[in-house]
Each structure stands twice: as C-alpha cells, then as structure tokens.
Design a protein around this motif. Sequence first.
Motif, short mmCIF file in Angstrom:
data_model
loop_
_atom_site.label_atom_id
_atom_site.label_comp_id
_atom_site.label_asym_id
_atom_site.label_seq_id
_atom_site.Cartn_x
_atom_site.Cartn_y
_atom_site.Cartn_z
N ILE A 13 0.84 -1.21 0.00
CA ILE A 13 0.00 0.00 0.00
C ILE A 13 0.87 1.25 0.00
O ILE A 13 0.63 2.20 -0.76
CB ILE A 13 -0.98 -0.02 1.20
N MET A 14 1.91 1.26 0.83
CA MET A 14 2.82 2.41 0.87
C MET A 14 3.55 2.57 -0.46
O MET A 14 3.73 3.68 -0.95
CB MET A 14 3.82 2.27 2.01
N GLY A 15 3.97 1.45 -1.05
CA GLY A 15 4.64 1.51 -2.34
C GLY A 15 3.74 2.09 -3.42
O GLY A 15 4.17 2.91 -4.23
N LYS A 16 2.48 1.67 -3.42
CA LYS A 16 1.52 2.20 -4.40
C LYS A 16 1.35 3.71 -4.23
O LYS A 16 1.33 4.45 -5.20
CB LYS A 16 0.18 1.49 -4.25
N LYS A 17 1.25 4.15 -2.98
CA LYS A 17 1.12 5.59 -2.70
C LYS A 17 2.36 6.36 -3.17
O LYS A 17 2.27 7.55 -3.47
CB LYS A 17 0.90 5.83 -1.21
N ASN A 18 3.50 5.69 -3.21
CA ASN A 18 4.74 6.33 -3.64
C ASN A 18 5.06 6.11 -5.11
O ASN A 18 6.17 6.40 -5.56
CB ASN A 18 5.90 5.86 -2.76
N GLY A 19 4.09 5.56 -5.86
CA GLY A 19 4.25 5.51 -7.31
C GLY A 19 4.58 4.18 -7.94
O GLY A 19 4.79 4.12 -9.15
N ILE A 20 4.67 3.10 -7.17
CA ILE A 20 4.93 1.80 -7.78
C ILE A 20 3.68 1.38 -8.55
O ILE A 20 2.57 1.43 -8.03
CB ILE A 20 5.29 0.74 -6.72
N THR A 21 3.88 0.96 -9.80
CA THR A 21 2.76 0.55 -10.63
C THR A 21 2.45 -0.94 -10.43
O THR A 21 3.25 -1.67 -9.84
CB THR A 21 3.07 0.78 -12.12
N LYS A 22 1.32 -1.35 -10.95
CA LYS A 22 0.91 -2.76 -10.88
C LYS A 22 1.95 -3.65 -11.59
O LYS A 22 2.32 -4.70 -11.07
CB LYS A 22 -0.47 -2.90 -11.52
N ASP A 23 2.41 -3.22 -12.75
CA ASP A 23 3.41 -4.00 -13.49
C ASP A 23 4.73 -4.08 -12.74
O ASP A 23 5.38 -5.14 -12.72
CB ASP A 23 3.64 -3.39 -14.88
N GLU A 24 5.14 -2.98 -12.13
CA GLU A 24 6.39 -2.99 -11.36
C GLU A 24 6.28 -3.93 -10.16
O GLU A 24 7.24 -4.65 -9.83
CB GLU A 24 6.75 -1.58 -10.90
N MET A 25 5.12 -3.95 -9.50
CA MET A 25 4.94 -4.84 -8.36
C MET A 25 5.02 -6.30 -8.81
O MET A 25 5.63 -7.13 -8.14
CB MET A 25 3.61 -4.57 -7.66
N ALA A 26 4.42 -6.61 -9.94
CA ALA A 26 4.48 -7.97 -10.47
C ALA A 26 5.93 -8.37 -10.77
O ALA A 26 6.34 -9.50 -10.49
CB ALA A 26 3.63 -8.09 -11.72
N GLU A 27 6.71 -7.44 -11.32
CA GLU A 27 8.12 -7.71 -11.59
C GLU A 27 8.90 -7.94 -10.30
O GLU A 27 9.74 -8.84 -10.22
CB GLU A 27 8.74 -6.55 -12.36
N LEU A 28 8.61 -7.13 -9.28
CA LEU A 28 9.29 -7.30 -7.98
C LEU A 28 9.00 -8.66 -7.37
O LEU A 28 9.90 -9.36 -6.91
CB LEU A 28 8.84 -6.20 -7.01
N ILE A 29 7.73 -9.05 -7.38
CA ILE A 29 7.34 -10.33 -6.78
C ILE A 29 7.97 -11.48 -7.56
O ILE A 29 8.49 -12.43 -6.96
CB ILE A 29 5.81 -10.47 -6.71
N THR A 30 7.94 -11.40 -8.89
CA THR A 30 8.54 -12.45 -9.71
C THR A 30 10.03 -12.58 -9.43
O THR A 30 10.55 -13.69 -9.27
CB THR A 30 8.32 -12.17 -11.21
N HIS A 31 10.72 -11.47 -9.35
CA HIS A 31 12.16 -11.49 -9.07
C HIS A 31 12.44 -12.12 -7.69
O HIS A 31 13.31 -12.96 -7.55
CB HIS A 31 12.72 -10.07 -9.13
N LEU A 32 11.67 -11.70 -6.69
CA LEU A 32 11.91 -12.20 -5.34
C LEU A 32 11.48 -13.65 -5.15
O LEU A 32 11.94 -14.31 -4.22
CB LEU A 32 11.19 -11.30 -4.33
N ALA A 33 10.64 -14.17 -6.04
CA ALA A 33 10.19 -15.56 -5.92
C ALA A 33 11.35 -16.53 -5.96
O ALA A 33 11.31 -17.59 -5.32
CB ALA A 33 9.20 -15.88 -7.04
#
Length: 54
Positions: A13-33
């Motif tokens: 939620i904080m990341g979204k408020k600071n400008g992280i997009t849906k696509d960027e979040m998906a990339e972050l989760i995929t990388h961290l997987a």
Amino acid sequence: AQGAFPQLKSHMIMGKKNGITKDEMAELITHLAFYCGWPKAWSAFGLAQEVFTD
C-alpha cells in the motif's frame, strides 16, 4: 519472505502511494520468488491483486 503477509500488504500500500505501478509490483514479486520461493510469491500476488485493484 518469512510469511509476514499482513506487513507485506502494508508495504505494498505504501509503495503504491509512492508511485509503484501494478506492473512494477508484479516484476518485484517475480524477481523475489527465486529467493523466497514460489509458494510465498503466489501468496504475495494475491495481496498485490487486492492492493492494485484499479
């Protein structure tokens, strides 16, 4: 990465408020997987869907 999903949702939620997009979040989760494991990543994707509903 340790299954602390309530805290993870707050961070998303904080990341979204600071400008992280849906696509960027998906990339972050995929990388961290590769580090935390795919089962935890799938759980994180579920939280991201709740946070990034727009």
